[in-house]
Design a protein around this motif. Structure first.
Motif, mmCIF file in Angstrom:
data_model
loop_
_atom_site.group_PDB
_atom_site.id
_atom_site.type_symbol
_atom_site.label_atom_id
_atom_site.label_comp_id
_atom_site.label_asym_id
_atom_site.label_seq_id
_atom_site.Cartn_x
_atom_site.Cartn_y
_atom_site.Cartn_z
ATOM 1 N N GLY A 3 -29.994 9.619 15.149
ATOM 2 C CA GLY A 3 -30.432 8.480 16.053
ATOM 3 C C GLY A 3 -29.676 8.648 18.144
ATOM 4 O O GLY A 3 -30.693 8.746 18.804
ATOM 5 N N ALA A 4 -28.463 9.123 17.644
ATOM 6 C CA ALA A 4 -27.543 9.142 18.596
ATOM 7 C C ALA A 4 -28.068 10.464 19.599
ATOM 8 O O ALA A 4 -28.571 10.118 21.184
ATOM 9 N N GLY A 9 -31.400 12.184 24.447
ATOM 10 C CA GLY A 9 -32.450 13.018 25.435
ATOM 11 C C GLY A 9 -33.339 11.922 26.300
ATOM 12 O O GLY A 9 -33.779 12.820 26.991
ATOM 13 N N CYS A 10 -33.922 10.915 24.894
ATOM 14 C CA CYS A 10 -34.549 10.118 26.341
ATOM 15 C C CYS A 10 -33.685 9.522 27.222
ATOM 16 O O CYS A 10 -34.010 9.420 28.450
ATOM 17 N N GLY A 37 -21.756 9.916 20.307
ATOM 18 C CA GLY A 37 -22.652 9.673 18.768
ATOM 19 C C GLY A 37 -22.890 10.650 17.973
ATOM 20 O O GLY A 37 -22.881 10.198 17.023
ATOM 21 N N ALA A 38 -23.341 11.303 18.888
ATOM 22 C CA ALA A 38 -23.962 12.928 18.155
ATOM 23 C C ALA A 38 -23.475 13.550 17.868
ATOM 24 O O ALA A 38 -23.102 14.502 16.813
ATOM 25 N N GLY A 111 -31.654 20.373 18.779
ATOM 26 C CA GLY A 111 -31.209 21.517 18.435
ATOM 27 C C GLY A 111 -30.091 20.861 17.638
ATOM 28 O O GLY A 111 -30.520 21.264 16.184
ATOM 29 N N ILE A 112 -29.769 19.808 18.188
ATOM 30 C CA ILE A 112 -28.402 18.696 16.687
ATOM 31 C C ILE A 112 -29.044 17.557 16.219
ATOM 32 O O ILE A 112 -29.234 18.019 15.069
ATOM 33 N N ALA A 113 -30.303 16.902 16.874
ATOM 34 C CA ALA A 113 -30.961 16.308 15.663
ATOM 35 C C ALA A 113 -31.941 16.821 14.428
ATOM 36 O O ALA A 113 -32.013 16.569 13.767
#
Length: 174
Positions: A3-4, A9-10, A37-38, A111-113
């Motif tokens: 989510g983070a 990205g948004c 957070g990510a 990529g992380i998500a």
């Protein structure tokens, strides 16, 4: 983490498009909040994914290898931005640093998500039941209350078998 990464990205357009200091400060604050957070929990995630015998060194090594692989990214972004230009409202031509950094950040956020969403997870792992690195573990059994710790010969050339108790479990190793 997912989510983070997606929220960061948004927020990329709000991060690269402001022209005033206040709007840039606000968008940069929220961007950094979600980036941390990510990305801030990645070392902990690496620790959980690491092989038990190498849990103390694996996360640091993989994290630093990732830093080494991504180290040319600043030069790559700079080279791309200096070869692509934008026109300001007054007609001046300027390098496209904002859009270039936005595209690079979007690629990393996605990529992380994806990696966090589809990658392995070690939920419910029992970290205390693993043996230390460097020991040849032959058996891991619940220690009976009357068992004795020590070493004994296995009868095959005098090899010693050691026993060690840790958190209610007995490690038998050579």
């Amino acid at each position: 983490m997912v989510g983070a990464a997606l929220i960061s990205g948004c927020l990329i357009p709000a991060w690269i498009l402001p022209t005033a200091e206040r709007s840039l400060s606000a968008s940069a604050f929220f961007m950094q909040f979600f980036v941390q957070g990510a990305w801030g929990v990645i070392p902990i995630h690496l620790n959980e994914l690491s092989p038990p015998a190498f849990r103390s060194s694996f996360p640091g090594i993989t994290y630093q290898v990732g830093n080494m692989i991504s180290s040319p990214s600043a030069q790559i972004v700079n080279a791309i931005a200096e070869t692509h230009f934008l026109r300001r409202s007054n007609g001046d031509r300027v390098e496209a640093y904002g859009p270039t950094m936005g595209v690079a950040t979007a690629i990393i956020a996605v990529g992380i998500a994806v990696t966090a969403a589809l990658g392995p997870e070690k939920r419910g792992s029992r970290f205390e039941t693993t043996a230390p690195a460097g020991t040849d573990v032959e058996a891991l059994v619940k220690r009976p209350s009357d068992a004795e710790a020590g070493s004994e010969s296995d009868g095959e050339g005098g090899r010693k078998v050691g026993r060690r108790e840790l958190r209610g479990f007995e490690y038998v190793y050579t």
